[in-house]
Design a protein around this motif. Structure first.
Motif, short mmCIF file in Angstrom:
data_model
loop_
_atom_site.label_atom_id
_atom_site.label_comp_id
_atom_site.label_asym_id
_atom_site.label_seq_id
_atom_site.Cartn_x
_atom_site.Cartn_y
_atom_site.Cartn_z
N VAL A 1 106.52 135.90 -73.83
CA VAL A 1 107.34 135.35 -72.75
C VAL A 1 106.94 133.91 -72.46
O VAL A 1 107.78 133.01 -72.34
CB VAL A 1 107.21 136.20 -71.47
N GLU A 2 105.64 133.67 -72.37
CA GLU A 2 105.13 132.33 -72.08
C GLU A 2 105.50 131.34 -73.18
O GLU A 2 105.76 130.17 -72.91
CB GLU A 2 103.60 132.39 -71.91
N ASN A 3 105.54 131.82 -74.42
CA ASN A 3 105.83 130.94 -75.56
C ASN A 3 107.31 130.99 -75.96
O ASN A 3 107.66 130.65 -77.09
CB ASN A 3 104.95 131.34 -76.76
N LYS A 4 108.18 131.42 -75.05
CA LYS A 4 109.63 131.47 -75.27
C LYS A 4 110.00 132.36 -76.46
O LYS A 4 110.92 132.06 -77.21
CB LYS A 4 110.21 130.06 -75.50
N TYR A 5 109.26 133.44 -76.66
CA TYR A 5 109.54 134.42 -77.72
C TYR A 5 109.45 133.78 -79.11
O TYR A 5 110.24 134.08 -80.00
CB TYR A 5 110.90 135.09 -77.50
N VAL A 6 108.48 132.91 -79.26
CA VAL A 6 108.17 132.29 -80.55
C VAL A 6 106.73 132.65 -80.90
O VAL A 6 105.84 132.55 -80.05
CB VAL A 6 108.32 130.75 -80.49
N CYS A 7 106.49 133.10 -82.12
CA CYS A 7 105.15 133.48 -82.55
C CYS A 7 104.23 132.25 -82.48
O CYS A 7 104.52 131.21 -83.08
CB CYS A 7 105.18 134.03 -83.98
N HIS A 8 103.12 132.37 -81.77
CA HIS A 8 102.22 131.22 -81.63
C HIS A 8 101.29 131.05 -82.82
O HIS A 8 100.54 130.09 -82.88
CB HIS A 8 101.40 131.33 -80.33
N TYR A 9 101.40 131.96 -83.80
CA TYR A 9 100.63 131.80 -85.04
C TYR A 9 101.42 131.04 -86.10
O TYR A 9 100.90 130.11 -86.72
CB TYR A 9 100.23 133.17 -85.61
N CYS A 10 102.69 131.44 -86.31
CA CYS A 10 103.47 130.86 -87.41
C CYS A 10 104.78 130.21 -86.95
O CYS A 10 105.56 129.74 -87.78
CB CYS A 10 103.77 131.92 -88.46
N SER A 11 105.05 130.21 -85.63
CA SER A 11 106.26 129.62 -85.04
C SER A 11 107.55 130.34 -85.45
O SER A 11 108.63 129.76 -85.38
CB SER A 11 106.37 128.12 -85.39
N TYR A 12 107.44 131.59 -85.88
CA TYR A 12 108.63 132.38 -86.17
C TYR A 12 109.37 132.67 -84.88
O TYR A 12 108.78 133.05 -83.88
CB TYR A 12 108.24 133.70 -86.85
N HIS A 13 110.69 132.47 -84.87
CA HIS A 13 111.51 132.71 -83.69
C HIS A 13 111.97 134.16 -83.67
O HIS A 13 112.79 134.58 -84.50
CB HIS A 13 112.71 131.76 -83.68
N LEU A 14 111.42 134.94 -82.76
CA LEU A 14 111.76 136.35 -82.65
C LEU A 14 113.21 136.50 -82.21
O LEU A 14 113.74 135.69 -81.45
CB LEU A 14 110.84 137.03 -81.64
N ARG A 15 113.86 137.55 -82.67
CA ARG A 15 115.22 137.83 -82.24
C ARG A 15 115.21 138.31 -80.79
O ARG A 15 114.52 139.27 -80.45
CB ARG A 15 115.86 138.90 -83.12
N ILE A 16 115.98 137.64 -79.96
CA ILE A 16 116.08 138.02 -78.56
C ILE A 16 117.55 138.10 -78.16
O ILE A 16 118.43 137.67 -78.90
CB ILE A 16 115.32 137.02 -77.64
N GLY A 17 117.80 138.65 -76.98
CA GLY A 17 119.17 138.83 -76.51
C GLY A 17 119.50 137.94 -75.33
O GLY A 17 118.75 137.02 -74.98
N SER A 18 120.61 138.24 -74.69
CA SER A 18 121.10 137.40 -73.59
C SER A 18 120.12 137.36 -72.42
O SER A 18 119.94 136.31 -71.80
CB SER A 18 122.46 137.92 -73.12
N LYS A 19 119.48 138.47 -72.12
CA LYS A 19 118.53 138.51 -71.00
C LYS A 19 117.43 137.47 -71.20
O LYS A 19 117.09 136.71 -70.28
CB LYS A 19 117.93 139.91 -70.88
N GLU A 20 116.88 137.42 -72.42
CA GLU A 20 115.79 136.50 -72.70
C GLU A 20 116.28 135.05 -72.77
O GLU A 20 115.62 134.14 -72.25
CB GLU A 20 115.10 136.88 -74.01
N TYR A 21 117.44 134.82 -73.39
CA TYR A 21 117.96 133.45 -73.46
C TYR A 21 118.27 132.92 -72.06
O TYR A 21 118.02 131.75 -71.77
CB TYR A 21 119.21 133.39 -74.34
N PHE A 22 118.83 133.76 -71.21
CA PHE A 22 119.12 133.32 -69.84
C PHE A 22 117.83 132.94 -69.12
O PHE A 22 117.79 131.96 -68.37
CB PHE A 22 119.86 134.42 -69.06
N SER A 23 116.77 133.72 -69.33
CA SER A 23 115.49 133.41 -68.67
C SER A 23 114.89 132.11 -69.20
O SER A 23 114.21 131.39 -68.46
CB SER A 23 114.51 134.57 -68.85
#
Length: 281
Positions: free
Chosen positions: A42-64
């Protein structure tokens, strides 16, 4: 037989007293396979802090991530698809819809909301891949069209976040008609000189790519997103040739002129706000 059990007080723990970690507290990065803690995601905007892979997220997360303080007003929240064709495959379409309602808590594959992004009024429509693969049916097209009408009435910019496998086959021609309808509505938005930003995420394919996803005043994407019309496997089988390395990734699409830029999710809010400020200026 003390060898087979601990007798000191405080060491023996019965099975009933053990506490399981809550679901979703930890998961694994699909790319580097390292464990990710939910709070860190959550703190890293749903991006892996090891390899910067962008995790798949939905509308709830994008809105946040994008709306200021996660405050917004949802538009047209209660729209649901009908079954005009009485479609049957392995199960009835209505049954598939009911299962998706229960599984996702959503009413269809898109949500739309009005709020502020760094102080800029904006309408954001975001697709949810978990609802029947983010497929574009009549509700998706209608929500986008009504969101554009809202933007026209209130003179606010429009951001559409695409994440879809394409048209919803269970609605056949009703689904395909949404390509023309949304494109016509976007033409009205352009005529009114109201900004439209298209954000393509992983994956954006099929009729969505062939319509509103590629019609933005600026088209942007997240890193390493799959973007295309037909899938790589289908194309390879059709042309009988090996595909270039990185084919249909956002980097490949950018190199061939179909995107304006790629942005890291952690920087997205600031970049989008800068663009809106420039357009207002």
């Amino acid at each position: 037989m003390a060898w087979f059990k601990r007798e000191k007080k405080g060491i023996i723990t019965s099975t009933k007293e053990k506490k399981e970690a809550p679901d979703g507290l930890w998961n694994k990065c699909p790319q580097c396979k390292k464990p990710l803690h939910y709070a860190e995601q959550v703190e890293n905007k749903y991006v892996c802090h090891y390899c910067s892979y962008h995790l798949r997220i939905g509308s709830k997360e994008y809105f946040s991530v994008l709306f200021d303080d996660d405050q917004f007003t949802e538009l047209y929240p209660n729209m649901r698809s009908g079954d005009p064709l009485n479609f049957k495959d392995t199960k009835k379409y209505t049954q598939r819809l009911e299962e998706s309602y229960a599984k996702t808590g959503l009413n269809d594959a898109i949500r739309s909301a009005y709020g502020q992004m760094n102080g800029h009024d904006i309408v954001i429509a975001c697709m949810d891949f978990n609802f029947i693969g983010g497929s574009m049916g009549s509700v998706v097209g209608e929500k986008i069209s009504r969101s554009i009408d809202y933007c026209l009435e209130h003179k606010v910019p429009f951001l559409l976040i695409s994440k879809s496998g394409g048209a919803r086959m269970m609605e056949a021609a009703f689904s395909l008609m949404q390509m023309a309808k949304t494109s016509a509505k976007l033409a009205l938005l352009s005529k009114a000189k109201i900004p439209y930003i298209s954000l393509l995420t992983d994956p954006t394919t099929g009729g969505v790519t062939a319509s509103y996803a590629m019609l933005g005043d600026i088209n942007i994407a997240e890193p390493e997103a799959l973007i295309g019309f037909a899938g790589p496997r289908v194309i390879k089988e059709t042309i009988k040739k090996d595909l270039p390395k990185g084919f249909q990734t956002s980097e490949f699409v950018l190199e061939h002129g179909f995107l304006d830029f790629i942005t890291d999710r952690r920087e997205m809010k600031e970049k989008l706000s800068s663009f809106l400020a420039m357009m207002k200026g």
